[in-house]
Structures are given as structure tokens and as C-alpha cells.
Design a protein around this motif. Structure first.
Motif, PDB file in Angstrom:
ATOM      1  N   VAL A 119       1.323   5.343  -2.500  1.00  0.00           N
ATOM      2  CA  VAL A 119       0.944   6.380  -3.049  1.00  0.00           C
ATOM      3  C   VAL A 119       1.618   5.918  -4.804  1.00  0.00           C
ATOM      4  CG1 VAL A 119       2.577   8.188  -3.430  1.00  0.00           C
ATOM      5  CG2 VAL A 119       2.357   7.547  -1.794  1.00  0.00           C
ATOM      6  N   LYS A 120       1.899   4.892  -5.213  1.00  0.00           N
ATOM      7  CA  LYS A 120       2.031   4.860  -6.484  1.00  0.00           C
ATOM      8  C   LYS A 120       0.306   4.183  -6.872  1.00  0.00           C
ATOM      9  CE  LYS A 120       4.587   4.430  -9.262  1.00  0.00           C
ATOM     10  NZ  LYS A 120       5.159   6.116  -9.037  1.00  0.00           N
ATOM     11  N   TYR A 121      -0.429   3.293  -6.160  1.00  0.00           N
ATOM     12  CA  TYR A 121      -1.823   3.119  -6.621  1.00  0.00           C
ATOM     13  C   TYR A 121      -2.080   4.226  -6.819  1.00  0.00           C
ATOM     14  CZ  TYR A 121      -6.701   2.468  -5.649  1.00  0.00           C
ATOM     15  OH  TYR A 121      -7.646   2.244  -5.057  1.00  0.00           O
ATOM     16  N   PHE A 122      -2.284   5.862  -5.864  1.00  0.00           N
ATOM     17  CA  PHE A 122      -2.824   7.095  -6.269  1.00  0.00           C
ATOM     18  C   PHE A 122      -2.242   8.240  -7.993  1.00  0.00           C
ATOM     19  CE2 PHE A 122      -3.454   6.866  -1.424  1.00  0.00           C
ATOM     20  CZ  PHE A 122      -4.938   7.239  -1.638  1.00  0.00           C
ATOM     21  N   ILE A 165       9.685  -2.483   5.727  1.00  0.00           N
ATOM     22  CA  ILE A 165       8.613  -2.951   4.727  1.00  0.00           C
ATOM     23  C   ILE A 165       6.920  -2.207   4.589  1.00  0.00           C
ATOM     24  CG2 ILE A 165       6.641  -4.913   5.388  1.00  0.00           C
ATOM     25  CD1 ILE A 165       8.823  -6.639   6.227  1.00  0.00           C
ATOM     26  N   LEU A 166       6.631  -1.421   6.531  1.00  0.00           N
ATOM     27  CA  LEU A 166       6.026  -0.326   6.261  1.00  0.00           C
ATOM     28  C   LEU A 166       5.990   0.665   4.941  1.00  0.00           C
ATOM     29  CD1 LEU A 166       4.565   0.163   9.470  1.00  0.00           C
ATOM     30  CD2 LEU A 166       3.756  -0.476   7.802  1.00  0.00           C
ATOM     31  N   LEU A 167       7.633   0.952   5.039  1.00  0.00           N
ATOM     32  CA  LEU A 167       7.703   2.412   4.353  1.00  0.00           C
ATOM     33  C   LEU A 167       7.629   2.064   2.842  1.00  0.00           C
ATOM     34  CD1 LEU A 167      10.287   3.810   6.222  1.00  0.00           C
ATOM     35  CD2 LEU A 167       8.603   5.062   5.753  1.00  0.00           C
ATOM     36  N   SER A 168       8.157   0.836   2.065  1.00  0.00           N
ATOM     37  CA  SER A 168       7.540  -0.081   1.297  1.00  0.00           C
ATOM     38  C   SER A 168       6.529  -0.104   0.593  1.00  0.00           C
ATOM     39  CB  SER A 168       8.234  -1.349   1.087  1.00  0.00           C
ATOM     40  OG  SER A 168       8.757  -1.563   1.745  1.00  0.00           O
ATOM     41  N   PHE A 169       5.233  -0.222   1.752  1.00  0.00           N
ATOM     42  CA  PHE A 169       4.245  -0.351   1.884  1.00  0.00           C
ATOM     43  C   PHE A 169       3.517   1.486   1.068  1.00  0.00           C
ATOM     44  CE2 PHE A 169       3.239  -4.521   2.812  1.00  0.00           C
ATOM     45  CZ  PHE A 169       2.751  -5.383   3.028  1.00  0.00           C
ATOM     46  N   GLY A 170       4.232   2.030   1.426  1.00  0.00           N
ATOM     47  CA  GLY A 170       3.471   3.099   1.807  1.00  0.00           C
ATOM     48  C   GLY A 170       3.878   3.910   0.105  1.00  0.00           C
TER      49      GLY A 170
END
Lengths: 203, 113
Positions: free
Chosen positions: A115-118, A106-111
Motif C-alpha cells: 500500500v505504501k508503495y502505491f 508477515i503477510l500483513l506487513s508486506f500488505g
């Protein structure tokens, strides 16, 4: 509470040879192949019909952020192995390890989404929205739909890590099957990205 | 739904012992490293500035190998039931048709001009 319970959620169905949940998730993934396939096909059609790709000139790899996309590929691949290890922990009867690996997934998914947000933010700062040209329309549609799938995976995986894990106490095998099905979905999301990455960013 | 009630109280023993199952875990790590290496190769090849048809071919071959590893090992497709293979065969056929649509459209354009 309803008395209606879906049969064959643990034991294999006599006709299919697999539990109903697993058969269901594979049918769902088949429909997902069609969804992404239709968009890939549209991409091929738009791209082959364009006099130059990207339309504004240059190369895709010069317009999009390849290092960030490479990082995201690594993040998704890592989340795939943490997911499979979460399932393997269930098979071995180790709930604490399952929680550790599922938490990491789940943490990696948020990661990935951060990145996509940036990436998206930078494009918006330059005024490059989906309406800018066909290149950005394809880019935002495909990566956006994939991002929605990542969100869906986070919801399901968080449920399994949180309230859904209560099932472990009463029916371990049923819970393990649920984790396997969530894993099948998650690996499919990884699989889609494996094709999106070179097709959109590198070619 | 007595069948399900029976299921919920019945925990089938796994087909393999935990020790045997643990042996399989190593293959997940091998695939993980292979996927990372193949990603590196994909990015590396893109810097070679190959001509576009060759670049597309190479990138899609590497992507297909990666997809095969994920589907075969992480999704356990190497050892699955026939019904899933049947579903996937149908899916693959329709997917192929979808991918051929752009070419068919081009043919139609030729016909109309």
C-alpha cells in the motif's frame, strides 16, 4: 561454536526480575522513542514556524491519500493482534498455530508495504519528492523511517517463523520469549503509526 | 555457564494453566475491535472540519487512548515488572523534554528580538 552464552534468557534476572532479552528490548524501545520523538519534535517546530501548512496550500487530507492510510492503519492493527496470538499460541504449546498467526503477521506487513508503495509511486509521478517542500520532507522522512522499521520486523518475524523455530524443539520457553520480544517491537511499530496517521494525514 | 545450561533443559511451567490463559485471549479481541472503532472515529472526526486546535486535541486524545490500549494490553504493560516502569518513566521524561523543545525555541526567538 562459542562457549559464551548470554545468561538469564529464560529465567528472570535476580536484579531486574525479567529475562535479559526482555530488558534489552525495552531499553531498545526507549531509544526508539527518542529517535521518533526527535523527529516529531522537529515536525512540530517546522510546522509551527510555517506561515501555512502544507506550504503549497490546501489541507494535508487533500494532498495525502487518507483512504489508503486508513487501510494501512487497519492492516497494522490486525497484524498486532495476529502477532499477539502467535505469542499466545507458543504459551499454549501450539506450534502449528504459532506458524499460522506469524505467517499472517508477515503477510500483513508486506500488505502494508505494498500500500505504501502505491502511495509513494503516486507522489513520485506528480514530481513530489522529499525535496519538494517541508511538508513532503517531513512526510517521507517519518513514513520512510517507519517503513524501514516494518522491514526490520519482517526480517525478525521471518527468522522466527523459519530457521529460528528450530529452537522450539530444544527450548520452548526460550523460543516463546523471543517471540514475545519480537512482538513488543512489532506493537511499538504499530504504536508509532497510531500517532503518525492523524498527525501527517488528517491534521 | 552452568546457569544457562540448566535453564535450557528446564522448562518452567507457566504461571497459569492453559485454560486460564485462554480466558485472557478474549481481551485481545476486544482491544482489536476497539482499535478499529477508534480509527474509524479518528477519520470520521476529521470530516467534521473542526477548527485546527480542537481537531488536533481530539485526534491526539484518540491516538493516546489507542496507544494506551496497545501498550497496556498487547505489550502487557498493565502487568509488568517495576524495572520496565522505571525505564519508561525516564523515557517519558526525556520525550516530554523533546516535545517542549519547539516551545523553548520560540521563547528564545522572543528573547533575541
Amino acid at each position: 561454536m562459542s562457549d559464551t552464552v548470554i545468561p538469564y534468557m529464560v529465567k528472570p534476572h535476580p536484579v531486574t526480575g525479567i529475562p535479559n532479552g526482555k530488558f534489552g528490548i525495552w531499553l531498545f524501545l526507549a531509544s526508539e522513542v527518542m529517535l521518533f520523538g526527535a523527529l516529531f519534535s522537529s515536525y512540530v517546530l517546522i510546522r509551527t514556524g510555517a506561515p501555512h501548512w502544507p506550504p503549497e496550500g490546501g489541507l494535508s487530507s487533500e494532498i495525502l491519500n487518507v483512504p489508503l492510510a486508513t487501510l494501512n492503519t487497519g492492516i497494522l492493527i490486525t497484524s498486532s493482534i495476529t502477532m499477539v496470538l502467535a505469542w499466545a499460541s507458543c504459551k499454549l504449546g501450539e506450534l502449528p498455530k504459532f506458524k499460522l498467526w506469524m505467517g499472517a503477521t508477515i503477510l500483513l506487513s508486506f500488505g502494508f508495504l505494498i500500500v505504501k508503495y502505491f502511495e509513494y509511486s503516486h507522489k513520485f509521478e506528480l514530481g513530489h519528492y522529499p525535496s519538494h517542500d517541508n511538508f513532503y520532507a517531513v512526510y517521507f522522512t517519518l513514513t520512510g523511517l517507519h517503513g524501514v522499521h516494518i522491514l526490520g520486523g519482517i526480517v525478525v518475524n521471518s527468522y522466527l517463523l523459519g530457521p529460528g523455530s528450530k529452537l522450539w524443539a530444544t527450548d520452548r520457553e526460550h523460543f516463546t520469549n523471543r517471540v514475545e520480544n519480537a512482538g513488543l517491537y512489532w506493537h511499538f511499530v504499530d504504536l508509532v503509526w497510531i500517532f503518525l496517521f492523524p498527525c501527517l494525514y488528517l491534521l | 555457564m552452568t546457569e544457562t545450561a540448566q535453564e535450557s533443559s528446564h522448562h518452567e511451567s507457566p504461571h497459569e494453566s492453559p485454560a486460564e490463559f485462554k480466558k485472557h485471549l478474549s481481551r485481545y479481541y476486544v482491544v482489536f475491535v476497539a482499535l478499529l472503532c477508534l480509527t474509524g472515529i479518528t477519520v470520521g472526526v476529521s470530516y467534521l472540519k473542526l477548527n485546527r486546535p480542537l481537531a488536533i486535541t481530539v485526534a491526539l486524545i484518540i491516538a493516546s487512548i489507542k496507544a494506551g490500549l496497545v501498550a497496556g494490553v498487547f505489550m502487557h504493560l498493565l502487568d509488568e515488572k517495576k524495572v520496565i516502569y522505571a525505564v519508561l518513566l525516564l523515557t517519558a521524561l526525556f520525550f516530554l523534554l523533546l516535545m517542549l523543545l519547539p516551545s523553548l525555541t520560540i521563547l528564545e526567538v522572543f528573547k533575541s528580538t
